[in-house]
Design an enzyme around this catalytic site. Structure first.
Site, short mmCIF file in Angstrom:
data_model
loop_
_atom_site.label_atom_id
_atom_site.label_comp_id
_atom_site.label_asym_id
_atom_site.label_seq_id
_atom_site.Cartn_x
_atom_site.Cartn_y
_atom_site.Cartn_z
CE1 TYR A 5 59.57 -0.58 31.10
CE2 TYR A 5 60.12 -2.53 29.83
CZ TYR A 5 60.52 -1.40 30.53
OH TYR A 5 61.83 -1.08 30.65
NE ARG A 25 19.56 29.02 24.55
CZ ARG A 25 19.19 29.29 25.80
NH1 ARG A 25 20.09 29.38 26.75
NH2 ARG A 25 17.92 29.47 26.08
CG HIS A 41 52.87 31.81 38.46
ND1 HIS A 41 52.87 31.76 39.84
CD2 HIS A 41 54.07 31.36 38.05
CE1 HIS A 41 54.06 31.34 40.23
NE2 HIS A 41 54.80 31.09 39.18
CB THR A 58 60.71 10.19 26.50
OG1 THR A 58 60.07 9.79 27.71
CG2 THR A 58 60.55 9.12 25.45
CG ASN A 59 62.31 12.65 31.48
OD1 ASN A 59 61.17 12.74 31.06
ND2 ASN A 59 62.60 12.07 32.63
CG ASP A 60 68.53 13.02 29.43
OD1 ASP A 60 68.84 14.22 29.42
OD2 ASP A 60 68.72 12.27 30.40
CG MET A 98 32.02 30.65 23.21
SD MET A 98 31.87 29.80 21.65
CE MET A 98 31.32 28.21 22.15
NE ARG A 122 65.44 9.46 37.41
CZ ARG A 122 64.16 9.65 37.09
NH1 ARG A 122 63.21 9.31 37.93
NH2 ARG A 122 63.84 10.19 35.93
CE LYS A 178 22.84 25.21 24.06
NZ LYS A 178 22.60 26.20 24.89
CD GLU A 232 68.92 8.53 29.16
OE1 GLU A 232 68.46 9.34 29.98
OE2 GLU A 232 69.96 7.88 29.36
NE ARG A 261 69.34 6.52 35.64
CZ ARG A 261 68.71 7.67 35.47
NH1 ARG A 261 68.11 7.93 34.33
NH2 ARG A 261 68.65 8.54 36.45
CB SER A 301 64.34 1.68 29.30
OG SER A 301 63.41 2.51 29.94
N GLY A 311 29.79 28.22 29.75
CA GLY A 311 29.91 29.62 30.16
C GLY A 311 31.02 30.38 29.46
CB CYS A 330 61.90 4.71 32.37
SG CYS A 330 63.52 5.17 31.75
NE ARG A 380 25.96 20.72 29.06
CZ ARG A 380 26.17 22.01 29.23
NH1 ARG A 380 26.46 22.76 28.22
NH2 ARG A 380 26.10 22.54 30.43
C1 PEP Z 1 65.05 10.24 30.93
O1 PEP Z 1 65.98 10.90 30.49
O2 PEP Z 1 63.96 10.14 30.35
C2 PEP Z 1 65.16 9.55 32.22
C3 PEP Z 1 64.19 8.78 32.66
O3 PEP Z 1 66.27 9.80 32.94
P1 PEP Z 1 66.49 11.08 33.86
O4 PEP Z 1 65.19 11.80 33.93
O5 PEP Z 1 66.94 10.56 35.16
O6 PEP Z 1 67.54 11.81 33.10
MG MG Z 2 67.95 10.64 31.36
#
Ligand code: PEP
Ligand code: MG
Length: 918
Positions: free
Chosen positions: A886, A99, A484, A802-804, A110, A593, A26, A780, A652, A799, A108, A866, A366
């Protein structure tokens, strides 16, 4: 001497637009509007106290730098000179507004104090100068009210019970007075009424807050400044920053500005406008105003705002006079200013203005907040208008906002014509409609009868999850953007409105009443616009947006695809998902999968065969079961390869631990025993044998293939046969075989031997010379990343799962993080959920290292991701910088990833021109 105060006004300014970090959004824009030679707009003079003072204030136990006082006084004198009034002058008093203004706007969140400088003496001076006692007392009572609320209650950390706050009590007194006089509107109150109110409010201050309202203008000013700094750490502001991911360390600036009044009679007004329509992006000046009112009246919704021009009319305001009609000269001036502002800033602006006795003042400008649809259209239109270039257009649309283009919306014409019955926080975008229910159990019961329901609760808790899931949308009367309900709904991509304070839900959970007096009973229809956070009565028609008809989207995405370097694939397990993802622009499947075929619709037979295989006692039995199963596996893979004709499909090999597929309850196990013709006791014994204490780190992924090579063999055969047969029928399948959960190259080489053998057999059997395919692995496990140089000896692609990888790097169970993550976030131990946005410091290092080591062995190693992060814009940008080929994400997020990838390339291009990678 360090400068803490920046003056602006009368064609001059110490600061400018580029100083947002120091002056807040501002303050920087006020300086720009007032002082930039191309603008020099009529901005009431004032000064900005920098964000550094806020930081100082918190670091030094709520004190100010020594130099501040003198700097404030000097700037104040400059303002006094321009205004030809003095602060606290009994005859000719200057009044000020105080202000907040952070780097990024926090609408809104602050606090503000207006009319600072009024007291029992100066109010007389104001009357003498304006000849308008009603106006003067109205300003005075507003000051006492705001000051008591913001400075004396909130900033002092008082926390009255709900409904007992000083402002609420004062509002009630005001309403009482209106009732007693038989008045409809605040403006009907007489001078005497307002004078009385001032006295009553001051008494209330003393009684409720135990201190006198300060009469000394300087005391008021410093009280206001301190309160704005305090509000930076108010509950609402902190919560908002968490959602917006703005750092707490930024701090807010304070803007002190001379007051101008829109409530000085019929020749005065105040309003808010956008240089383009923020709901559709249409290039038309759009806004609302109120005659004889102050800014807060527009926001509070006490009176129906009037349209500034014919274009801005809606159903509620269509018969009200426009500013263009009522004050044509001023409208023209405003119209010209907004054009200049848009041209100057090269973006849609949100402006606030006040007209005091026929003179126009600009109070704020703004960058205007807009929804996803408007964001895309504005960017593309401005490109066509040559206001911005293609790069800017692509950088201007926030990737997450694209989602809004795919969600159902309320038919816009009907929505404009329908009155809003309640308003809350927009926690989950899109629209939804259904019948009102008030408990989770009712939601489940009604949904079971095939009814569409909206679950309305005060707030939700984990026990409500079932009903929330069954409901079309969730509406709560309490809670904020991180409640929640909001978290759960966002996770599901469900429409949700929270903190809808105007809703009063009856004790018996059968009805509700809105602030405006609308009564709804269980079973009544309502429609929600979760993007805006508004509720409508009734069953409004929803429209599914057709992306192919959105010309702006198509133009934008064509630019995006030209600018990005990374490819975008999708995680899809069925031909249907795959086809949808292609519509969204997917360039392949990054994760298929295989186990999906054992869940959900049509899974009975394959699941039975899988169980039969799992429960086999001998190799011969297992091979027989696998032979039967392979028909299904091959069918599934073939259908998907066919849809993805010419595009790569990463398939996979089986990943989950086998016990996941075994029935857990005794009666289901019994049924399986019967189906298989096996003795129950025997089956129980075999099921128990599969039990693991820590299955996520147990017998899963490639480990299954090591123990049971015949499982790998069956899958690989199915893949090659499917591909071979498609080649023979003129199709172009491009399978990539991916081995999950590996930790050493030896696993890969051992499995590769099976692949090589089966490949030769299938080529000969099907009668093809060659089946193009790649063999690679998921990364993984940290060890896999660390030994990537070795892994790449056998793997032709990586690949990153990144979850594991996140799970194993942090040692956080991905399924149990809900138990402690909220504490980690609220205690700022972690900035964000690492399962949503890649932890660049830790997991990211492993990825970077893995890519480097992998490519040092195999220069052209193909690398992708992935895990869930593949659709998160921040993470996509990281993947680009890490040099991935990718990203792969769920079908709906493909456009988001495409846009994020393009933005990453452009951002990166600042350093070096983006080159096409392989
Ligand atoms: C992972 O681990 O990132 C993955 C893509 O495999 P999944 O989620 O099936 O374990
Ligand atoms: Mg996995």
């Amino acid at each position: 001497m360090k400068r803490y105060v920046y003056f602006f006004g009368k064609g001059k300014a110490d600061g400018n637009e580029s100083m947002k970090n120091l002056l807040g959004g501002k303050g920087a824009n006020l300086a720009e509007m007032a002082g930039h030679p191309a603008l020099r707009l009529p901005v009431p003079p004032g000064f900005t106290i920098t964000t550094e003072v806020c930081t100082y204030y918190y670091e030094k136990k709520r004190t100010y730098p020594r130099e501040l006082k003198a700097q404030v006084e000097k700037a104040l004198a400059q303002v006094e000179k321009i205004m030809n009034k003095r602060f606290g002058d009994p005859a000719n008093p200057l009044l000020l507004s105080v202000r907040s203004g952070a780097r990024r706007s926090m609408p809104g969140m602050m606090d503000t104090v207006l009319n600072v400088g009024l007291n029992d003496v100066t109010v007389e001076g104001l009357i003498a100068r304006t000849g308008n006692p009603r106006f003067a007392y109205d300003a005075y009572r507003r000051l006492v009210m705001m000051y008591a609320d913001v400075v004396m209650e909130k900033a002092e950390g008082r926390d009255p019970a709900r409904g007992k706050g000083i402002r609420k009590l004062m509002d009630e007194r005001l309403a009482e007075m209106k009732r007693a006089g038989g008045f409809q509107s605040d403006t009907d109150l007489t001078t005497e009424d307002l004078k009385k109110l001032v006295a009553i409010f001051k008494d209330m201050v003393k009684q409720e807050l135990g201190r006198e309202f300060p009469e000394d203008p300087m005391k008021q000013l410093w009280g206001g400044i301190g309160a704005v700094f305090m509000s930076w750490n108010g509950k609402r502001a902190v919560e908002y920053r968490r959602i917006e991911k703005s750092p707490d360390a930024w701090g807010t600036a304070v803007n002190v500005q001379s007051m101008v009044f829109g409530n000085m009679g019929e020749d005065s007004a105040t309003g808010v406008a956008f240089t383009r329509n923020p709901g559709t992006g249409e290039n038309s000046f759009y806004g609302e105003y109120l005659v004889n009112a102050q800014g807060e009246d527009v926001v509070a919704g006490i009176r129906t705002p009037q349209p500034i021009n014919a274009y801005s009319k809606n159903e509620q305001s269509k018969s009200l006079p426009t500013l263009e009609k009522v004050m044509p000269a001023i409208y023209k001036q405003l119209f010209d200013i907004q054009k200049r502002l848009e041209k100057h800033y090269r973006d849609m602006q949100d402006i606030e203005f006040t007209i005091e006795r026929g003179t126009l003042y600009m109070l704020q400008c703004r960058t205007g907040k807009r929804n996803g649809v408007a964001a895309v259209r504005t960017a593309v239109d401005m490109l066509k208008e040559k206001l911005i270039d293609a790069k800017t257009a692509v950088l201007r649309v926030p990737p997450e906002q694209l989602v809004e283009l795919f969600l159902p919306m309320i038919d816009p014409k009907l929505e404009a014509a329908t009155p809003v019955i309640a308003k809350g926080l927009p926690a989950g975008p899109g629209a939804a409609k259904g019948r009102v229910v008030f408990t989770s159990a009712e939601a489940v019961a009604w949904a079971a009868k095939g009814e569409k329901v909206i679950l309305v609760r005060e707030e939700t808790s984990p026990e409500d999850v079932d009903g929330m899931h069954k409901a079309q949308a969730i509406l709560t009367s309490k809670g904020g953007m991180t409640s929640h309900a909001a978290l759960v709904a966002r996770g599901w991509g469900k429409c949700c409105i929270v903190g809808c304070a105007g809703l009063d839900i009856a004790e018996d959970n059968k009805s509700l009443r809105t602030k405006s007096g609308v009564a709804l009973r269980e079973g009544d229809w309502i429609t929600l616009n979760g993007t805006k956070g508004v509720v409508y009565q009734g069953n409004l028609p929803l429209v599914e947006p057709d992306l192919n008809r959105n010309a702006s989207y198509k133009i934008l995405m064509a630019l995006v695809d030209r600018m990005r370097v990374m490819k975008v694939r999708t995680n899809a397990d069925t031909p249907k998902d795959a086809a949808q993802a292609i519509q969204f622009g997917a360039e392949g499947i990054g994760l298929f999968r295989t186990e999906h075929m054992f869940y959900g619709e049509g899974s009975d037979k394959p699941l039975f065969l899988l169980r039969k295989m799992i429960m086999s006692k001998t190799l011969a039995e297992r091979k027989a079961a696998l032979a039967e199963l392979s028909v299904f596996v091959k069918g599934d893979i073939k259908a998907t390869l066919e849809v993805m004709h010419g595009l790569p499909v990463t398939i996979r090999l089986l990943d989950p631990p086998l016990h996941e597929f075994v029935p857990h309850s005794a009666d289901r196990l019994e049924a399986l025993a019967q189906e298989l013709g096996v003795d129950m006791a025997e089956l129980e014994k075999r099921a128990e044998g599969l039990h693991e204490n820590n299955p996520m780190l147990g017998h899963r992924g490639v480990r299954l293939g090591i123990t049971y090579p015949e499982i790998t063999e069956m899958q690989v055969r199915a893949i090659f046969e499917a591909a071979g047969e498609l080649i023979k029928s003129g199709k172009k399948p491009l399978p990539e075989i991916m081995v999950p959960v590996t930790c050493t190259v030896n696993e890969l080489t051992e499995q590769k031997a099976i692949v090589d053998r089966v490949y030769k057999e299938v080529c000969a059997r099907v009668g093809v010379k060659k089946i193009p395919y790649l063999y690679g692995t998921m990364i993984e496990i940290p060890r896999a990343a660390l030994t990537a140089g070795r892994m790449a000896e056998t793997a032709e692609f990586f690949s990153f799962g990144t979850n594991d990888l996140t799970q194993m790097t942090f040692g956080f169970s991905r399924d149990d993080i809900g138990g402690f993550l909220p504490d980690y976030l609220s205690n700022k131990i972690l900035p964000v959920d690492p399962f949503q946005t890649i932890d660049q410091e830790g997991v990211g290092e492993l990825i970077a290292l893995g890519i480097k080591r992998g490519r040092s062995t195999r220069a052209h190693l193909k690398v992708g991701i992935c895990g869930e992060h593949g659709g998160d814009p921040e993470s996509v940008k990281f993947c680009h910088r890490a040099g991935m080929d990718y990203v792969s994400c769920s079908p709906f997020r493909v456009p988001i990833a495409r846009l994020a990838a393009a933005q990453a390339a452009l951002e990166d291009g600042k350093k070096s021109a983006p080159k096409k990678r392989r």
